[in-house]
Design a protein around this motif. Structure first.
Motif, PDB file in Angstrom:
ATOM      1  N   ALA A 179       0.838  -1.190   0.000  1.00 37.67           N
ATOM      2  CA  ALA A 179       0.000   0.000   0.000  1.00 37.67           C
ATOM      3  C   ALA A 179       0.876   1.244   0.000  1.00 37.67           C
ATOM      4  CB  ALA A 179      -0.895   0.011   1.225  1.00 37.67           C
ATOM      5  N   PRO A 180       0.338   2.346  -0.527  1.00 39.64           N
ATOM      6  CA  PRO A 180       1.120   3.584  -0.496  1.00 39.64           C
ATOM      7  C   PRO A 180       1.425   3.968   0.946  1.00 39.64           C
ATOM      8  CG  PRO A 180      -1.174   3.997  -1.120  1.00 39.64           C
ATOM      9  CD  PRO A 180      -0.960   2.522  -1.166  1.00 39.64           C
ATOM     10  N   ALA A 181       2.575   4.527   1.155  1.00 39.81           N
ATOM     11  CA  ALA A 181       3.027   4.837   2.505  1.00 39.81           C
ATOM     12  C   ALA A 181       2.059   5.792   3.190  1.00 39.81           C
ATOM     13  CB  ALA A 181       4.411   5.467   2.441  1.00 39.81           C
ATOM     14  N   VAL A 182       1.569   5.397   4.361  1.00 41.16           N
ATOM     15  CA  VAL A 182       0.693   6.283   5.117  1.00 41.16           C
ATOM     16  C   VAL A 182       1.554   7.125   6.047  1.00 41.16           C
ATOM     17  CG1 VAL A 182      -1.472   5.029   5.067  1.00 41.16           C
ATOM     18  CG2 VAL A 182       0.327   4.305   6.610  1.00 41.16           C
ATOM     19  N   ALA A 183       1.026   8.297   6.382  1.00 35.82           N
ATOM     20  CA  ALA A 183       1.782   9.186   7.257  1.00 35.82           C
ATOM     21  C   ALA A 183       1.998   8.515   8.601  1.00 35.82           C
ATOM     22  CB  ALA A 183       1.006  10.486   7.441  1.00 35.82           C
ATOM     23  N   ALA A 184       3.199   8.636   9.108  1.00 42.19           N
ATOM     24  CA  ALA A 184       3.501   8.050  10.404  1.00 42.19           C
ATOM     25  C   ALA A 184       2.975   8.964  11.501  1.00 42.19           C
ATOM     26  CB  ALA A 184       4.997   7.864  10.551  1.00 42.19           C
ATOM     27  N   VAL A 185       2.397   8.349  12.529  1.00 40.78           N
ATOM     28  CA  VAL A 185       1.895   9.108  13.661  1.00 40.78           C
ATOM     29  C   VAL A 185       3.041   9.439  14.605  1.00 40.78           C
ATOM     30  CG1 VAL A 185       0.455   8.890  15.705  1.00 40.78           C
ATOM     31  CG2 VAL A 185      -0.433   8.242  13.487  1.00 40.78           C
ATOM     32  N   ILE A 186       3.950   8.487  14.733  1.00 40.48           N
ATOM     33  CA  ILE A 186       5.159   8.739  15.515  1.00 40.48           C
ATOM     34  C   ILE A 186       6.337   8.390  14.629  1.00 40.48           C
ATOM     35  CG2 ILE A 186       6.548   7.998  17.492  1.00 40.48           C
ATOM     36  CD1 ILE A 186       3.960   7.307  18.945  1.00 40.48           C
ATOM     37  N   GLU A 187       7.297   9.273  14.569  1.00 42.69           N
ATOM     38  CA  GLU A 187       8.480   8.981  13.778  1.00 42.69           C
ATOM     39  C   GLU A 187       9.689   9.560  14.511  1.00 42.69           C
ATOM     40  OE1 GLU A 187       8.192  10.020   9.680  1.00 42.69           O
ATOM     41  OE2 GLU A 187       9.520   8.343   9.228  1.00 42.69           O
TER      42      GLU A 187
ATOM     43  N   GLN B 146      24.662   7.469  31.653  1.00 44.85           N
ATOM     44  CA  GLN B 146      23.911   6.271  31.294  1.00 44.85           C
ATOM     45  C   GLN B 146      23.124   6.510  30.011  1.00 44.85           C
ATOM     46  OE1 GLN B 146      20.626   5.260  33.765  1.00 44.85           O
ATOM     47  NE2 GLN B 146      20.158   3.507  32.467  1.00 44.85           N
ATOM     48  N   LEU B 147      23.329   5.632  29.058  1.00 42.86           N
ATOM     49  CA  LEU B 147      22.652   5.759  27.771  1.00 42.86           C
ATOM     50  C   LEU B 147      21.334   4.994  27.862  1.00 42.86           C
ATOM     51  CD1 LEU B 147      23.302   7.065  25.047  1.00 42.86           C
ATOM     52  CD2 LEU B 147      24.221   4.880  24.315  1.00 42.86           C
ATOM     53  N   ALA B 148      20.236   5.723  27.960  1.00 41.28           N
ATOM     54  CA  ALA B 148      18.945   5.069  28.159  1.00 41.28           C
ATOM     55  C   ALA B 148      18.312   4.677  26.835  1.00 41.28           C
ATOM     56  CB  ALA B 148      18.004   5.982  28.941  1.00 41.28           C
ATOM     57  N   VAL B 149      18.434   5.548  25.850  1.00 44.65           N
ATOM     58  CA  VAL B 149      17.900   5.264  24.524  1.00 44.65           C
ATOM     59  C   VAL B 149      18.998   5.613  23.530  1.00 44.65           C
ATOM     60  CG1 VAL B 149      16.151   5.862  22.825  1.00 44.65           C
ATOM     61  CG2 VAL B 149      15.532   5.748  25.228  1.00 44.65           C
ATOM     62  N   ASP B 150      19.229   4.719  22.580  1.00 46.71           N
ATOM     63  CA  ASP B 150      20.411   4.845  21.736  1.00 46.71           C
ATOM     64  C   ASP B 150      20.011   4.800  20.264  1.00 46.71           C
ATOM     65  OD1 ASP B 150      22.894   4.837  20.660  1.00 46.71           O
ATOM     66  OD2 ASP B 150      23.491   2.874  21.443  1.00 46.71           O
ATOM     67  N   GLY B 151      19.935   5.959  19.648  1.00 49.65           N
ATOM     68  CA  GLY B 151      19.716   6.029  18.201  1.00 49.65           C
ATOM     69  C   GLY B 151      18.462   5.332  17.719  1.00 49.65           C
ATOM     70  N   LEU B 152      17.335   5.697  18.298  1.00 50.51           N
ATOM     71  CA  LEU B 152      16.090   4.992  18.005  1.00 50.51           C
ATOM     72  C   LEU B 152      15.462   5.516  16.717  1.00 50.51           C
ATOM     73  CD1 LEU B 152      14.312   2.906  19.606  1.00 50.51           C
ATOM     74  CD2 LEU B 152      12.941   4.854  20.289  1.00 50.51           C
ATOM     75  N   ASP B 153      15.187   4.621  15.773  1.00 47.69           N
ATOM     76  CA  ASP B 153      14.435   4.971  14.561  1.00 47.69           C
ATOM     77  C   ASP B 153      13.120   4.216  14.600  1.00 47.69           C
ATOM     78  OD1 ASP B 153      16.482   6.543  13.544  1.00 47.69           O
ATOM     79  OD2 ASP B 153      17.463   4.810  12.625  1.00 47.69           O
ATOM     80  N   LEU B 154      12.102   4.865  15.110  1.00 43.03           N
ATOM     81  CA  LEU B 154      10.823   4.197  15.319  1.00 43.03           C
ATOM     82  C   LEU B 154       9.788   4.821  14.397  1.00 43.03           C
ATOM     83  CD1 LEU B 154       9.547   2.125  17.367  1.00 43.03           C
ATOM     84  CD2 LEU B 154       8.808   4.103  18.675  1.00 43.03           C
ATOM     85  N   THR B 155       8.982   3.994  13.757  1.00 49.51           N
ATOM     86  CA  THR B 155       7.921   4.504  12.898  1.00 49.51           C
ATOM     87  C   THR B 155       6.614   3.816  13.246  1.00 49.51           C
ATOM     88  OG1 THR B 155       9.540   4.784  11.130  1.00 49.51           O
ATOM     89  CG2 THR B 155       7.224   4.928  10.520  1.00 49.51           C
ATOM     90  N   VAL B 156       5.652   4.592  13.682  1.00 50.99           N
ATOM     91  CA  VAL B 156       4.343   4.045  14.035  1.00 50.99           C
ATOM     92  C   VAL B 156       3.353   4.506  12.979  1.00 50.99           C
ATOM     93  CG1 VAL B 156       2.496   4.021  15.744  1.00 50.99           C
ATOM     94  CG2 VAL B 156       4.889   4.075  16.483  1.00 50.99           C
ATOM     95  N   PRO B 157       2.869   3.567  12.134  1.00 49.44           N
ATOM     96  CA  PRO B 157       1.952   3.970  11.068  1.00 49.44           C
ATOM     97  C   PRO B 157       0.603   4.412  11.625  1.00 49.44           C
ATOM     98  CG  PRO B 157       2.578   1.646  10.877  1.00 49.44           C
ATOM     99  CD  PRO B 157       3.146   2.139  12.151  1.00 49.44           C
ATOM    100  N   ARG B 158      -0.030   5.344  10.920  1.00 48.31           N
ATOM    101  CA  ARG B 158      -1.343   5.819  11.330  1.00 48.31           C
ATOM    102  C   ARG B 158      -2.358   4.677  11.270  1.00 48.31           C
ATOM    103  NH1 ARG B 158      -3.866  10.707  12.061  1.00 48.31           N
ATOM    104  NH2 ARG B 158      -1.966  11.847  11.576  1.00 48.31           N
ATOM    105  N   GLY B 159      -3.213   4.610  12.279  1.00 49.34           N
ATOM    106  CA  GLY B 159      -4.245   3.593  12.303  1.00 49.34           C
ATOM    107  C   GLY B 159      -3.803   2.268  12.875  1.00 49.34           C
ATOM    108  N   SER B 160      -2.545   2.137  13.228  1.00 49.73           N
ATOM    109  CA  SER B 160      -2.080   0.856  13.751  1.00 49.73           C
ATOM    110  C   SER B 160      -2.349   0.769  15.248  1.00 49.73           C
ATOM    111  CB  SER B 160      -0.577   0.700  13.499  1.00 49.73           C
ATOM    112  OG  SER B 160       0.144   1.726  14.145  1.00 49.73           O
ATOM    113  N   VAL B 161      -2.366  -0.465  15.732  1.00 53.01           N
ATOM    114  CA  VAL B 161      -2.276  -0.687  17.172  1.00 53.01           C
ATOM    115  C   VAL B 161      -0.865  -1.208  17.377  1.00 53.01           C
ATOM    116  CG1 VAL B 161      -3.166  -1.923  19.161  1.00 53.01           C
ATOM    117  CG2 VAL B 161      -4.713  -1.194  17.363  1.00 53.01           C
ATOM    118  N   PHE B 162      -0.022  -0.376  17.960  1.00 47.48           N
ATOM    119  CA  PHE B 162       1.409  -0.622  17.934  1.00 47.48           C
ATOM    120  C   PHE B 162       1.879  -1.114  19.292  1.00 47.48           C
ATOM    121  CE2 PHE B 162       5.879   0.167  17.614  1.00 47.48           C
ATOM    122  CZ  PHE B 162       6.176   0.134  16.257  1.00 47.48           C
ATOM    123  N   GLY B 163       2.397  -2.311  19.341  1.00 46.94           N
ATOM    124  CA  GLY B 163       2.905  -2.857  20.591  1.00 46.94           C
ATOM    125  C   GLY B 163       4.369  -2.505  20.762  1.00 46.94           C
TER     126      GLY B 163
END
Lengths: 399, 294
Positions: A75-83, A95-112
Motif C-alpha cells: 500500500a502507499p506509505a501512510v503518514a507516520a503518527v510517531i516517527e 547512562q545511555l537510556a535510549v540509543d539512536g532509536l528509529d521508530l515509525t508508528v503507522p497511522r491507524g495501527s495498534v502498535f505494541g
C-alpha cells in the motif's frame, strides 16, 4: 503458545497458512485490514516492515508468495503518527537510556512496544510526550516536532504513562475535571459532559463520587484511562494499561483498544504481557538496552520464530521413531507425546503439495505404524517465542 | 464498558484562549484549598487570635491594669482597650513564623508535591504548558498568602469584637482616629502583610522545582525562613540584613502612624518584588528545562 490441533483421524489437517477460527475471532475486530496475517502464522510472507526497513533475517526466510499477503507492504506509505530519527537520551552520569532509536508508528495501527524492564521504553515514551528532552535526534508526533510543538500536539494525544497518578483527596470525577482544566483547548462548557462520558466509558460511572484514594489499583488504572479519553484523540499512548486489572478488566481494556482503533485512533501500547500485544496489536517493536531490535507487523515478528510439530499420543516412542524416519528433527519425547522441528518444506503444507513431506501424510504414516494419535498439529510460534529469541531467555533488568 | 461517545469536543479544539490561563488557575486554587493540610494550616492560623484574645481577657478580667506592662508582642497592651488591636497583635504574632511557614508549605509543595505523586506528568501531557503551569502555581500560592492573612485578620477581628470594647483608635504617634478609619487601616495592613509573603512564596516555588519530594521542598523552604530570621538578629550581619526577605516585615506597623511612615513599607514591597523576580525567574528557568522522570 497458541495451539492448533485436530483430533486424530479427524480427516484433513488445517493448513498452517489458513486462518483458524480462533484467529478470525481475534483478528476479526482488528482495525486495520493490512495485517490480515495472523499472529502465529509460520508462513507469513513478510520481507519488509511497514517502514520499509528490512525485517529481521528470520522473518523473510520462509516467505511464500500468497494472495492474502500483507497489503501494508504494498500500500502507499501512510503518514507516520510517531516517527523518530536517531533519538538518543543520555542521562546525567552518562547512562545511555535510549540509543539512536528509529521508530515509525503507522497511522491507524495498534502498535505494541516491547522490551525487558530497563530497556528504554518509558524514556522513549517520555521523550515522545515532551517530558524529557532528547540528547540528540528528532521525534515527530502527529507530524510535528516534539517537544517544541507540544502545545499543538498533546491535546490530540491521550496518554497513560507508567501507571495512573491521582489526587487521592479528590473524587474520581474531580480528578478528571482537574486534568481537563489543565488542557487549554478543552472547552469548560462541555467539561462535565465529557468527564461523565469518559467515566462511563471505562465503567467507573458508579464510583465517580468516591475519593480516589479509596480506589483499587484496577479502578485507578481505569481512571487514568478515562483521563486519556477526555477528548477524542488521534493517538493514544498507553504504558502498561492492563497493569493491576483483573482478567475481566483486561478483556474490557482490549475491547476498548479495539473500539478506539476501529474509530481510527492510533494506539501505541507498551506491555509486558506478550499475549496481550499479540491479541490486540497489528504492529510491534522490540527494544533492548536502549536499542530498537526490530519493528514490523506482529505477524512478521511472530513468524520469525518457527512453530513446532506436536503429537499427543500414548505411544511416544513409536511416534518418535516414525517422525524421525520422515525427517522431523530435534525430537523431544514426553510421557504424553512428542514434539519436534519439522523439516522446513513441510511448513508450507498444502500450498506446496509437491513438497516431499505433507503434514497429512505424516499423520497417515503415524496411524499406519499403529501409533494411536490423540492430537496432531503445529504449536504455533508466538510473539513470546520471537521476543525471547530477540532479547534472550533471561528476562533480566538491563544494568 | 459503555460505548458512549466521549466527545462533542471536536469544536472545543478551537476554544477561546481567554480561558487559557483561568481554567487551570481556578483548578489550582480549588485544589490547594481542598487539601486537608491546607485546611489544617488555616485552622491553626485562625486559632492564634483566639488564644491571644482569651489570654489577654483572662489576664485583664479582674479589672487590673490593661494588658501587662509593655512586654510581649507589639500591640498586646492595647487590646483590652480596643478589640481592633487584636488584629494588629495577631498579625504581628503570626507574621514572623506561622504565616510564612504556612506559605512555605504550600509553595514548597506546589511543583514537588505534584512531581512526587506523579500527577505532574499528566498535567504536562494534558498539556498544561510548563510556563502556564508555573504561573498558575505561583498565582495560587499568592492567593493562599492573601487567604491565610485574611483568616488571621478576620478571626482576630471577630474575637476582638466579642471579647473587648471597640471605639476610636489611638495610633502609635498618639493621634486618635475613628473606628471606621481604624478598620480601613486594618484592611491595608492585611494587604501589606500578604504582600510581605510574596518573597517567601517565590523562594518556596523555586525550591519546589529542584526536587521531586514535596516534604523535602517544604522543609527546605521553612529551613530557609528560619535561617533568614536568625541571620536577621545578628548585628554583625547588618550589611546583608537589608537583603533578607523578612527584614522589613514588621514595617506594617508604620501604617499605624499619622502621617504614615512610608519608607520602610516601600523598601519591604520593593524587596518582595525583587525576590519574586529573581526566584520566579530561577524557578521558570529550572522548570522549563527539567526532565520529568517521575
Amino acid at each position: 503458545m497458541e495451539e492448533e490441533r485436530i483430533a486424530s483421524g479427524g480427516g484433513r489437517m488445517k493448513a498452517p497458512g489458513a486462518p483458524s477460527a480462533r484467529q478470525t475471532a481475534v483478528r476479526g475486530s482488528a482495525p486495520e485490514p493490512p495485517t490480515a496475517v495472523g499472529p502465529g502464522e509460520p508462513a507469513a510472507p513478510a520481507a519488509r516492515t511497514a517502514s520499509g526497513a528490512p525485517a529481521p533475517a528470520g522473518a523473510a526466510v520462509h516467505a511464500e508468495p500468497e494472495p492474502s499477503a500483507e497489503p501494508a507492504a504494498t500500500a502507499p506509505a501512510v503518514a507516520a503518527v510517531i516517527e523518530t530519527r536517531g533519538l538518543t537520551k543520555r542521562y546525567r552520569g552518562g547512562q545511555l537510556a535510549v540509543d539512536g532509536l528509529d521508530l515509525t508508528v503507522p497511522r491507524g495501527s495498534v502498535f505494541g512496544f516491547l522490551g525487558p524492564n530497563g530497556s528504554g521504553k518509558t524514556t522513549t515514551i517520555r521523550m515522545l510526550m515532551g517530558l524529557i528532552e532528547p540528547s540528540s535526534g528528532t521525534a515527530h508526533v502527529l507530524g510535528e516536532p516534539m517537544p517544541r510543538a507540544g502545545r499543538r500536539v498533546l491535546p490530540r494525544v491521550g496518554a497513560l504513562i507508567e501507571g495512573p497518578a491521582l489526587y487521592g483527596f479528590l473524587s474520581g470525577r474531580d480528578n478528571l475535571v482537574r486534568y481537563d482544566a489543565a488542557d487549554p483547548t478543552a472547552d469548560p462548557r462541555t467539561r462535565a459532559a465529557r468527564v461523565a462520558a469518559a467515566l462511563d466509558r471505562v465503567g467507573l460511572a458508579a464510583a465517580a463520587g468516591k475519593k480516589a484514594r479509596a480506589y483499587s489499583l484496577g479502578m485507578k488504572q481505569r481512571l487514568g484511562l478515562a483521563a486519556a479519553l477526555l477528548q477524542p484523540r488521534e493517538l493514544l499512548v498507553l504504558d502498561e494499561p492492563t497493569n493491576g486489572l483483573d482478567p475481566q478488566g483486561m478483556r474490557e481494556i482490549r475491547t476498548l483498544v479495539r473500539e478506539l482503533a476501529a474509530d481510527g485512533t492510533t494506539v501505541f501500547l507498551s506491555s509486558h504481557l506478550l499475549d496481550e500485544i499479540e491479541q490486540v496489536c497489528t504492529h510491534a517493536a522490540v527494544m533492548a538496552q536502549g536499542r530498537l531490535l526490530t519493528q514490523g507487523t506482529v505477524g512478521e515478528l511472530a513468524s520469525s520464530a518457527r512453530g513446532r510439530l506436536a503429537v499427543t499420543t500414548p505411544d511416544p516412542t513409536d511416534a518418535a521413531r516414525v517422525l524421525k524416519e520422515h525427517g522431523v528433527t530435534d525430537l523431544v519425547v514426553l510421557e504424553t507425546g512428542v514434539t519436534g522441528e519439522l523439516p522446513h518444506t513441510a511448513l508450507s503444507g498444502p500450498a506446496d503439495p509437491a513438497g516431499p513431506l505433507d503434514l497429512a501424510d505424516l499423520n497417515a504414516a503415524l496411524v499406519r505404524a499403529d501409533v494411536r494419535v490423540r492430537s496432531f498439529g503445529i504449536e504455533r510460534a508466538s510473539l513470546e517465542d520471537a521476543f525471547v529469541a530477540l532479547t534472550g531467555e533471561g528476562f533480566d533488568v538491563a544494568g | 464498558m459503555s460505548r458512549a461517545e466521549v466527545a462533542d469536543g471536536r469544536g472545543a479544539r478551537t476554544a477561546p484562549s481567554a480561558l487559557w490561563q483561568l481554567s487551570l488557575f481556578r483548578s489550582e486554587v480549588t485544589t490547594v484549598l481542598r487539601r486537608w493540610r491546607t485546611l489544617a494550616l488555616l485552622g491553626v492560623l485562625a486559632a492564634v487570635p483566639v488564644l491571644v484574645g482569651i489570654a489577654v481577657k483572662m489576664e485583664t478580667g479582674d479589672g487590673g491594669p490593661s494588658g501587662g506592662d509593655g512586654h510581649g508582642p507589639a500591640f498586646i497592651s492595647q487590646i483590652s482597650n480596643n478589640g481592633l488591636f487584636l488584629v494588629f497583635a495577631s498579625l504581628a504574632a503570626t507574621l514572623p513564623f506561622f504565616l510564612p511557614m504556612a506559605v512555605g508549605v504550600v509553595a514548597g509543595d506546589a511543583v514537588a508535591g505534584e512531581a512526587g505523586s506523579g500527577t505532574l506528568r499528566y498535567l504536562l501531557v494534558a498539556p498544561a504548558g510548563r510556563t502556564r503551569l508555573l504561573l498558575a502555581k505561583y498565582a495560587s500560592t499568592l492567593v493562599f498568602c492573601l487567604t491565610a492573612t485574611l483568616v488571621v485578620a478576620v478571626s482576630a477581628l471577630t474575637v476582638g469584637l466579642l471579647l473587648f470594647p471597640v471605639g476610636d483608635v489611638t495610633l502609635i504617634s498618639g493621634t486618635q482616629i475613628s473606628f471606621g478609619e481604624g478598620l480601613l487601616r486594618a484592611v491595608a495592613i492585611a494587604g501589606v502583610v500578604a504582600a510581605s509573603l510574596v518573597g517567601v512564596a517565590a523562594v518556596g516555588l523555586f525550591v519546589s522545582t529542584l526536587t521531586n519530594s514535596g516534604i523535602a521542598a517544604m522543609a527546605t523552604t521553612v529551613g530557609l525562613l528560619i535561617t533568614a530570621q536568625i541571620l536577621d538578629q545578628f548585628p554583625q550581619l547588618h550589611a546583608v540584613q537589608p537583603y533578607l526577605f523578612p527584614h522589613y516585615w514588621l514595617s506594617f506597623a508604620d501604617l499605624l502612624r499619622e502621617p504614615v511612615y512610608w519608607e520602610p513599607l516601600q523598601r519591604n514591597l520593593g524587596l518582595q518584588a525583587l525576590y519574586a523576580a529573581v526566584f520566579g525567574s530561577a524557578a521558570w528557568a529550572r522548570f522549563t528545562t527539567k526532565d520529568i522522570t517521575v
